[in-house]
Write a protein that holds these residues in place. Structure first.
Motif, PDB file in Angstrom:
ATOM      1  N   TRP A  59      30.040  33.313  38.313  1.00 41.41           N
ATOM      2  CA  TRP A  59      28.982  33.819  39.194  1.00 41.41           C
ATOM      3  C   TRP A  59      27.614  33.626  38.555  1.00 41.41           C
ATOM      4  CZ3 TRP A  59      25.777  38.202  38.448  1.00 41.41           C
ATOM      5  CH2 TRP A  59      24.987  38.530  39.548  1.00 41.41           C
ATOM      6  N   GLN A  91      31.075  48.912  34.873  1.00 40.20           N
ATOM      7  CA  GLN A  91      30.267  48.892  36.087  1.00 40.20           C
ATOM      8  C   GLN A  91      29.712  50.281  36.398  1.00 40.20           C
ATOM      9  OE1 GLN A  91      33.008  46.988  38.931  1.00 40.20           O
ATOM     10  NE2 GLN A  91      31.572  45.262  38.998  1.00 40.20           N
ATOM     11  N   GLN A 111      42.079  43.401  39.476  1.00 42.32           N
ATOM     12  CA  GLN A 111      40.815  42.672  39.630  1.00 42.32           C
ATOM     13  C   GLN A 111      40.196  42.293  38.291  1.00 42.32           C
ATOM     14  OE1 GLN A 111      39.173  45.911  42.167  1.00 42.32           O
ATOM     15  NE2 GLN A 111      38.337  44.196  43.343  1.00 42.32           N
ATOM     16  N   GLU A 142      40.475  38.464  37.357  1.00 40.95           N
ATOM     17  CA  GLU A 142      39.591  37.642  38.193  1.00 40.95           C
ATOM     18  C   GLU A 142      38.153  37.792  37.707  1.00 40.95           C
ATOM     19  OE1 GLU A 142      37.977  35.131  41.028  1.00 40.95           O
ATOM     20  OE2 GLU A 142      40.076  35.351  40.466  1.00 40.95           O
ATOM     21  N   PHE A 143      37.766  39.022  37.350  1.00 45.17           N
ATOM     22  CA  PHE A 143      36.411  39.275  36.847  1.00 45.17           C
ATOM     23  C   PHE A 143      36.154  38.463  35.580  1.00 45.17           C
ATOM     24  CE2 PHE A 143      33.616  41.421  33.878  1.00 45.17           C
ATOM     25  CZ  PHE A 143      32.502  41.694  34.640  1.00 45.17           C
ATOM     26  N   TYR A 203      26.177  41.847  40.101  1.00 47.45           N
ATOM     27  CA  TYR A 203      27.470  41.193  40.328  1.00 47.45           C
ATOM     28  C   TYR A 203      28.044  41.732  41.645  1.00 47.45           C
ATOM     29  CZ  TYR A 203      32.260  39.619  39.639  1.00 47.45           C
ATOM     30  OH  TYR A 203      33.489  39.033  39.797  1.00 47.45           O
ATOM     31  N   PRO A 204      28.451  40.854  42.573  1.00 45.62           N
ATOM     32  CA  PRO A 204      28.736  41.298  43.939  1.00 45.62           C
ATOM     33  C   PRO A 204      30.081  41.987  44.180  1.00 45.62           C
ATOM     34  CG  PRO A 204      29.029  38.925  43.752  1.00 45.62           C
ATOM     35  CD  PRO A 204      28.476  39.400  42.434  1.00 45.62           C
ATOM     36  N   VAL A 205      30.952  42.048  43.203  1.00 48.09           N
ATOM     37  CA  VAL A 205      32.273  42.647  43.425  1.00 48.09           C
ATOM     38  C   VAL A 205      32.405  43.925  42.606  1.00 48.09           C
ATOM     39  CG1 VAL A 205      34.773  42.303  43.255  1.00 48.09           C
ATOM     40  CG2 VAL A 205      33.280  40.360  43.794  1.00 48.09           C
ATOM     41  N   LYS A 206      32.696  45.038  43.286  1.00 45.29           N
ATOM     42  CA  LYS A 206      32.958  46.296  42.572  1.00 45.29           C
ATOM     43  C   LYS A 206      34.457  46.349  42.305  1.00 45.29           C
ATOM     44  CE  LYS A 206      32.639  51.321  42.825  1.00 45.29           C
ATOM     45  NZ  LYS A 206      32.963  51.428  41.442  1.00 45.29           N
ATOM     46  N   LEU A 207      34.807  46.483  41.030  1.00 42.22           N
ATOM     47  CA  LEU A 207      36.215  46.541  40.670  1.00 42.22           C
ATOM     48  C   LEU A 207      36.757  47.947  40.902  1.00 42.22           C
ATOM     49  CD1 LEU A 207      35.159  43.954  39.214  1.00 42.22           C
ATOM     50  CD2 LEU A 207      36.961  44.343  37.571  1.00 42.22           C
ATOM     51  N   THR A 231      35.650  33.720  41.037  1.00 39.06           N
ATOM     52  CA  THR A 231      34.521  34.597  41.377  1.00 39.06           C
ATOM     53  C   THR A 231      34.156  35.495  40.195  1.00 39.06           C
ATOM     54  OG1 THR A 231      35.977  36.300  42.272  1.00 39.06           O
ATOM     55  CG2 THR A 231      35.140  34.644  43.824  1.00 39.06           C
TER      56      THR A 231
END
Length: 187
Positions: free
Chosen positions: A173, A76, A159, A162-163, A150-154, A168
């Motif tokens: 996604w 990311q 996490q 889940e990614f 992608y809306p979630v910053k690890l 999610t």
């Protein structure tokens, strides 16, 4: 379409043999095309990795970051500063099996477009363990702009799973957002 090869190399004695195997496989199985190269590693001195990478790759970039969220967190962070259209992410244990692999990536992107998720391995999921069908994140490629949306910053190691395979997760996604997630079958 421009493509960055992004190899995540966590430091430590146990990881250097994997890096050497990756380099050896790259030399034995050339891409047969042009790509940028980024080596992602821990903060601090990257010693032999720099010298070896410069001997193999054309103008490799070295991107150092924390491993707070393991390889995905590094992906990311790197993706935010990359200018490539597509990024091929490879974790430290991966290696290349056949020459011309860049053509396979380019052909898939040519067929399905930049805004899609691609991978060489998929998982059909297991609802008993809350594992959703997904593209494995050991080696995958994706349009940079899509990945950056992608809306979630690890920020934590926990996490990462889940990614990859959660409700999610990236594949789930993307299927909801644009409905294109492709497993490129080995030939």
């Amino acid at each position: 379409v421009t493509i960055d090869l992004c190899y995540c190399y966590p430091h430590g004695d146990g990881h250097f043999p994997n890096f050497l195997r990756f380099i050896d496989s790259y030399l034995k199985n050339p891409p047969l095309g042009n790509h940028g190269t980024a080596i992602l590693t821990d903060l601090g001195d990257i010693d032999d990795t720099v010298h070896l990478s410069r001997a193999v790759f054309d103008k490799p970039q070295f991107f150092q970051s924390s491993d707070a969220a393991l390889d995905i967190g590094r992906y990311q962070e790197f993706s935010k500063q990359s200018t490539a259209d597509v990024i091929l992410f490879r974790c430290g244990t991966t290696y290349i099996r056949k020459p011309g692999w860049l053509h396979r990536i380019s052909n898939a992107v040519g067929k399905w477009g930049v805004d899609a998720l691609y991978g060489s391995m998929g998982n059909t999921g297991d609802s008993a363990f809350n594992v959703y069908p997904h593209i494995r994140t050991t080696a995958f490629w994706i349009g940079r702009n899509l990945f950056n949306r992608y809306p979630v910053k690890l920020t934590q190691k926990e996490q990462r799973y889940e990614f990859e395979h959660g409700a999610t997760g990236l594949t789930t996604w993307i299927r909801k957002e644009i409905r294109v997630a492709v497993q490129a079958i080995r030939r």
